[in-house]
Scaffold this motif. Sequence first.
Motif, short mmCIF file in Angstrom:
data_model
loop_
_atom_site.label_atom_id
_atom_site.label_comp_id
_atom_site.label_asym_id
_atom_site.label_seq_id
_atom_site.Cartn_x
_atom_site.Cartn_y
_atom_site.Cartn_z
N LEU A 148 0.82 -1.22 0.00
CA LEU A 148 0.00 0.00 0.00
C LEU A 148 0.85 1.26 0.00
CD1 LEU A 148 -2.92 -1.16 2.28
CD2 LEU A 148 -3.01 -0.66 -0.17
N ALA A 149 2.04 1.22 0.61
CA ALA A 149 2.94 2.38 0.57
C ALA A 149 3.40 2.64 -0.87
CB ALA A 149 4.14 2.18 1.49
N ALA A 150 3.70 1.58 -1.61
CA ALA A 150 4.09 1.74 -3.02
C ALA A 150 2.92 2.30 -3.83
CB ALA A 150 4.54 0.40 -3.59
N TYR A 151 1.71 1.82 -3.55
CA TYR A 151 0.52 2.36 -4.20
C TYR A 151 0.37 3.85 -3.87
CZ TYR A 151 -4.32 3.73 -4.61
OH TYR A 151 -5.46 4.44 -4.89
N ASN A 152 0.56 4.21 -2.60
CA ASN A 152 0.43 5.61 -2.18
C ASN A 152 1.44 6.52 -2.88
OD1 ASN A 152 -1.72 5.11 -0.47
ND2 ASN A 152 -0.49 5.08 1.39
N GLU A 153 2.64 6.00 -3.13
CA GLU A 153 3.65 6.81 -3.83
C GLU A 153 3.17 7.18 -5.23
OE1 GLU A 153 7.61 5.20 -3.85
OE2 GLU A 153 7.53 4.79 -1.70
N ARG A 154 2.45 6.26 -5.86
CA ARG A 154 1.93 6.51 -7.21
C ARG A 154 0.62 7.29 -7.19
NH1 ARG A 154 3.08 1.15 -7.03
NH2 ARG A 154 0.87 0.56 -7.18
N ASN A 155 -0.03 7.34 -6.02
CA ASN A 155 -1.35 7.96 -5.87
C ASN A 155 -1.38 8.81 -4.61
OD1 ASN A 155 -3.06 6.40 -8.03
ND2 ASN A 155 -1.80 4.88 -6.98
N PRO A 156 -0.67 9.95 -4.61
CA PRO A 156 -0.51 10.73 -3.38
C PRO A 156 -1.68 11.62 -2.99
CG PRO A 156 0.66 11.78 -5.18
CD PRO A 156 0.11 10.49 -5.72
N GLY A 157 -2.68 11.74 -3.84
CA GLY A 157 -3.80 12.62 -3.53
C GLY A 157 -4.62 12.11 -2.35
N SER A 158 -5.24 13.02 -1.62
CA SER A 158 -6.00 12.63 -0.43
C SER A 158 -7.15 11.68 -0.74
CB SER A 158 -6.52 13.87 0.29
OG SER A 158 -7.45 14.58 -0.52
N SER A 159 -7.68 11.73 -1.94
CA SER A 159 -8.81 10.87 -2.29
C SER A 159 -8.38 9.49 -2.77
CB SER A 159 -9.66 11.53 -3.38
OG SER A 159 -8.94 11.60 -4.59
N THR A 160 -7.09 9.28 -2.97
CA THR A 160 -6.61 7.99 -3.45
C THR A 160 -5.62 7.34 -2.49
OG1 THR A 160 -4.89 9.12 -4.72
CG2 THR A 160 -6.90 8.53 -5.89
N ARG A 161 -5.09 8.08 -1.58
CA ARG A 161 -4.07 7.59 -0.65
C ARG A 161 -4.71 6.86 0.52
NH1 ARG A 161 -0.70 8.22 3.34
NH2 ARG A 161 1.50 8.62 2.99
N VAL A 162 -4.21 5.66 0.83
CA VAL A 162 -4.71 4.87 1.96
C VAL A 162 -3.80 5.13 3.16
CG1 VAL A 162 -5.15 2.55 2.84
CG2 VAL A 162 -5.62 3.09 0.42
N ALA A 163 -4.38 5.62 4.25
CA ALA A 163 -3.58 5.96 5.43
C ALA A 163 -3.51 4.82 6.45
CB ALA A 163 -4.13 7.21 6.10
N ARG A 164 -4.59 4.08 6.59
CA ARG A 164 -4.65 3.02 7.61
C ARG A 164 -5.52 1.87 7.12
NH1 ARG A 164 -5.31 6.31 13.34
NH2 ARG A 164 -3.41 7.54 13.12
N LEU A 165 -5.29 0.71 7.75
CA LEU A 165 -6.04 -0.49 7.42
C LEU A 165 -6.16 -1.35 8.67
CD1 LEU A 165 -5.68 -2.78 4.39
CD2 LEU A 165 -5.20 -3.75 6.62
N ILE A 166 -7.29 -2.01 8.81
CA ILE A 166 -7.46 -2.98 9.88
C ILE A 166 -7.99 -4.27 9.26
CG2 ILE A 166 -9.81 -2.33 10.53
CD1 ILE A 166 -8.91 -2.72 13.47
N LEU A 167 -7.42 -5.40 9.68
CA LEU A 167 -7.85 -6.70 9.19
C LEU A 167 -9.02 -7.19 10.04
CD1 LEU A 167 -4.35 -8.32 8.67
CD2 LEU A 167 -5.94 -7.54 6.88
N LEU A 168 -10.09 -7.55 9.36
CA LEU A 168 -11.29 -8.05 10.02
C LEU A 168 -11.19 -9.56 10.21
CD1 LEU A 168 -13.92 -6.04 7.96
CD2 LEU A 168 -13.05 -5.50 10.25
N THR A 169 -11.63 -10.03 11.35
CA THR A 169 -11.57 -11.47 11.61
C THR A 169 -12.91 -12.15 11.39
OG1 THR A 169 -11.94 -11.07 13.96
CG2 THR A 169 -9.65 -11.26 13.22
N GLU A 170 -13.99 -11.39 11.46
CA GLU A 170 -15.33 -11.94 11.24
C GLU A 170 -15.75 -11.70 9.79
OE1 GLU A 170 -17.37 -13.61 13.41
OE2 GLU A 170 -15.63 -13.60 14.76
N PRO A 171 -16.20 -12.75 9.10
CA PRO A 171 -16.64 -12.56 7.71
C PRO A 171 -17.86 -11.65 7.63
CG PRO A 171 -17.09 -14.80 8.45
CD PRO A 171 -16.35 -14.12 9.55
N ALA A 172 -18.09 -11.12 6.45
CA ALA A 172 -19.28 -10.30 6.22
C ALA A 172 -20.51 -11.15 6.47
CB ALA A 172 -19.28 -9.76 4.80
N GLY A 173 -21.50 -10.56 7.15
CA GLY A 173 -22.69 -11.31 7.53
C GLY A 173 -23.89 -11.03 6.65
#
Length: 146
Positions: free
Chosen positions: A80-105
């Motif tokens: 995601l850091a490599a992606y952010n380097e290519r897409n630095p705009g606030s609308s395309t840049r990913v700042a944080r992520l959390i992994l979900l352990t429960e599947p979508a219900g």
Amino acid sequence: EDFKLTTGTWVNSGGLRVAALAAATPALQDTVVAGHDRDYVALLAWPNLAACREIAGDDALDDAGVLAAAPLIEHIRCGLAAYNERNPGSSTRVARLILLTEPAGIDANEITDKGYINQRAVLDCRAEAVGRLYAEPPDPAVIVIA
């Protein structure tokens, strides 16, 4: 699905979702984009557990151990850091992520009749996880992207 950040910038969540999945491949199975009326974009993500186990490189780990393994976190962060380097705009840049352990219900309407993720329902049902994404300082389970 599209929304505005506090800056007034529109976020194309569908395009961002696909790009983020590609950037962190094969670790993520699916993701939901968060950030409506927030300063930055963050992701709730379901891991591809088999791929994550392989990336983690330790067959003795249980599922929670796999999702906390340093090699997996680094894989996701670097992709995601490599992606952010290519897409630095606030609308395309990913700042944080959390992994979900429960599947979508399906009972919580997080999955549509056609089998797609219902982004709004996921964000509503998992408001606690969204709060963790935007907490200061971030929760230890939140992956902060450089």
